[in-house]
Design a protein around this motif. Structure first.
Motif, PDB file in Angstrom:
ATOM      1  N   TYR A   1      64.140 -60.661  57.218  1.00 33.16           N
ATOM      2  CA  TYR A   1      63.388 -61.894  57.139  1.00 33.16           C
ATOM      3  C   TYR A   1      63.397 -62.543  58.517  1.00 33.16           C
ATOM      4  N   VAL A   2      62.305 -63.251  58.829  1.00 32.41           N
ATOM      5  CA  VAL A   2      62.148 -63.940  60.116  1.00 32.41           C
ATOM      6  C   VAL A   2      61.717 -65.370  59.834  1.00 32.41           C
ATOM      7  N   LEU A   3      62.341 -66.316  60.525  1.00 32.17           N
ATOM      8  CA  LEU A   3      61.983 -67.720  60.336  1.00 32.17           C
ATOM      9  C   LEU A   3      62.262 -68.504  61.607  1.00 32.17           C
ATOM     10  N   GLY A   4      61.320 -69.343  61.995  1.00 30.19           N
ATOM     11  CA  GLY A   4      61.523 -70.244  63.113  1.00 30.19           C
ATOM     12  C   GLY A   4      62.355 -71.444  62.693  1.00 30.19           C
ATOM     13  N   ILE A   5      63.372 -71.772  63.470  1.00 31.80           N
ATOM     14  CA  ILE A   5      64.282 -72.869  63.156  1.00 31.80           C
ATOM     15  C   ILE A   5      64.019 -74.032  64.105  1.00 31.80           C
ATOM     16  N   SER A   6      63.605 -75.156  63.544  1.00 29.82           N
ATOM     17  CA  SER A   6      63.248 -76.312  64.368  1.00 29.82           C
ATOM     18  C   SER A   6      64.388 -77.312  64.513  1.00 29.82           C
ATOM     19  N   GLY A   7      65.291 -77.322  63.548  1.00 30.50           N
ATOM     20  CA  GLY A   7      66.326 -78.347  63.517  1.00 30.50           C
ATOM     21  C   GLY A   7      66.093 -79.369  62.432  1.00 30.50           C
ATOM     22  N   GLY A   8      64.999 -79.207  61.661  1.00 31.53           N
ATOM     23  CA  GLY A   8      64.705 -80.093  60.550  1.00 31.53           C
ATOM     24  C   GLY A   8      65.278 -79.568  59.247  1.00 31.53           C
ATOM     25  N   VAL A   9      65.180 -80.382  58.198  1.00 36.32           N
ATOM     26  CA  VAL A   9      65.786 -80.016  56.919  1.00 36.32           C
ATOM     27  C   VAL A   9      65.074 -78.842  56.260  1.00 36.32           C
ATOM     28  N   ASP A  10      63.758 -78.702  56.450  1.00 36.02           N
ATOM     29  CA  ASP A  10      63.025 -77.633  55.782  1.00 36.02           C
ATOM     30  C   ASP A  10      63.441 -76.258  56.296  1.00 36.02           C
ATOM     31  N   SER A  11      63.406 -76.062  57.615  1.00 36.55           N
ATOM     32  CA  SER A  11      63.781 -74.756  58.154  1.00 36.55           C
ATOM     33  C   SER A  11      65.278 -74.507  58.008  1.00 36.55           C
ATOM     34  N   SER A  12      66.084 -75.566  58.014  1.00 38.72           N
ATOM     35  CA  SER A  12      67.517 -75.399  57.798  1.00 38.72           C
ATOM     36  C   SER A  12      67.782 -74.876  56.390  1.00 38.72           C
ATOM     37  N   THR A  13      67.092 -75.451  55.416  1.00 44.79           N
ATOM     38  CA  THR A  13      67.270 -75.040  54.020  1.00 44.79           C
ATOM     39  C   THR A  13      66.757 -73.626  53.799  1.00 44.79           C
ATOM     40  N   ALA A  14      65.536 -73.350  54.236  1.00 44.61           N
ATOM     41  CA  ALA A  14      64.972 -72.013  54.054  1.00 44.61           C
ATOM     42  C   ALA A  14      65.786 -70.969  54.802  1.00 44.61           C
ATOM     43  N   GLY A  15      66.276 -71.318  55.987  1.00 45.56           N
ATOM     44  CA  GLY A  15      67.071 -70.388  56.771  1.00 45.56           C
ATOM     45  C   GLY A  15      68.383 -70.029  56.101  1.00 45.56           C
ATOM     46  N   ARG A  16      69.058 -71.032  55.564  1.00 42.09           N
ATOM     47  CA  ARG A  16      70.334 -70.751  54.883  1.00 42.09           C
ATOM     48  C   ARG A  16      70.105 -69.940  53.614  1.00 42.09           C
ATOM     49  N   LEU A  17      69.050 -70.249  52.864  1.00 38.28           N
ATOM     50  CA  LEU A  17      68.718 -69.461  51.680  1.00 38.28           C
ATOM     51  C   LEU A  17      68.463 -67.996  52.058  1.00 38.28           C
TER      52      LEU A  17
END
Length: 282
Positions: free
Chosen positions: A47-63
């Motif tokens: 899986y690949v995901l851009g991490i911005s430092g916001g709650v959305d990418s933080s949540t999706a990234g940890r999942l």
């Protein structure tokens, strides 16, 4: 709030698949299982995901990280690539690094999108592309930044048998607050069906620090207004948007704003239209 608007509200809640009941632990487990199963059944390996430092990418990234760890326990070759995609130097880089500490991704890749974005602007100007004014140019190039980020993510996915995760959720889908073929382009959306406060609650359940969970949301795409809060752009609060998606009564002003954004962004939520596609109803 009239019966007519309540009927529209129910239709939108149904269309965006916002559940009436919510439990953070159950939702986290559901989405981890979804991510694990989808990766394994697809035959892909990352899986690949851009991490911005916001709650959305933080949540999706940890999942996503938890999902690939579960897949590895079952003997499947899986990894998660977290990508930092700054335009030059990100003003809230500390938040992005804090998010990475929380996510604990297998791999972190950093790609500066500034050269590609600036090169595109020079190419457009060389082709005598005309913007209305400086603010218009800044807005258009903000969308270019979002699309450059997705180009980078799909390049990494292509190199590692990967799928790109999107961070769209109910509140963003309702308002159309994402770039078409930019952050709106992805292979799967594990936050689908959650409004903003529920994303925060899942993030909190997963163990994120308070300053990530409650960070003020910003798109941070426009250079002339860096860090502009989403709520300032909307003219209403996420609390009002979330209340709407939970079937609660909100002010007439908030309803008008929500319906304006929702009706104006149908094209973002639809597949490419064909000669047989019904025309949208205003």
């Amino acid at each position: 709030m009239s019966d007519h608007y309540e009927s529209i509200q129910r239709e939108i809640i149904q269309a965006l698949e916002i559940p009436a009941e919510f439990d953070a632990e159950q939702e986290a487990a559901l989405r981890i299982q979804f991510l694990k199963n989808y990766l394994m059944q697809s035959g892909m390996e990352s899986y690949v995901l851009g991490i911005s430092g916001g709650v959305d990418s933080s949540t999706a990234g940890r999942l996503a990280q938890l999902a690939v760890e579960e897949a590895r326990k079952e003997g499947y070759n899986a990894q998660f690539f977290a990508m930092r995609l700054p335009y030059g130097v990100q003003r809230d880089e500390e938040d992005a690094q804090r998010a990475l500490e929380f996510i604990k991704p297998d791999k972190v890749l950093t790609v500066n999108i500034k050269p590609a974005t600036d090169g595109m602007l020079e190419g457009l100007k060389g082709a005598e592309m005309a913007f209305r004014d400086e603010a218009h140019q800044d807005f258009v190039m903000g969308n270019v930044k979002a699309r450059q980020r997705m180009i980078a993510q799909y390049a990494v996915a292509g190199a590692h048998k990967g799928l790109v995760i999107g961070t769209d959720h109910g509140a963003e889908a309702l308002m159309g607050f994402y770039t078409k073929f930019g952050d709106g382009a992805c292979d799967l959306t594990p936050l689908h069906g959650l409004n903003k406060r529920r994303v925060r609650m899942v993030c909190e359940y997963l163990g994120a620090p308070d300053n990530l969970v409650h960070k003020v949301p910003t798109a941070d795409l426009e250079s002339l207004s860096p860090g502009k809060p989403d709520e300032e752009a909307f003219g209403i609060s996420y609390a009002e948007i979330d209340d709407f998606l939970e079937g609660k009564k909100i002010s007439d002003h908030a309803i008008e704003v929500i319906l304006k954004y929702y009706n104006g962004s149908h094209h973002k939520r639809a597949l490419p239209v064909t000669p047989y596609t019904p025309l949208p109803q205003s």
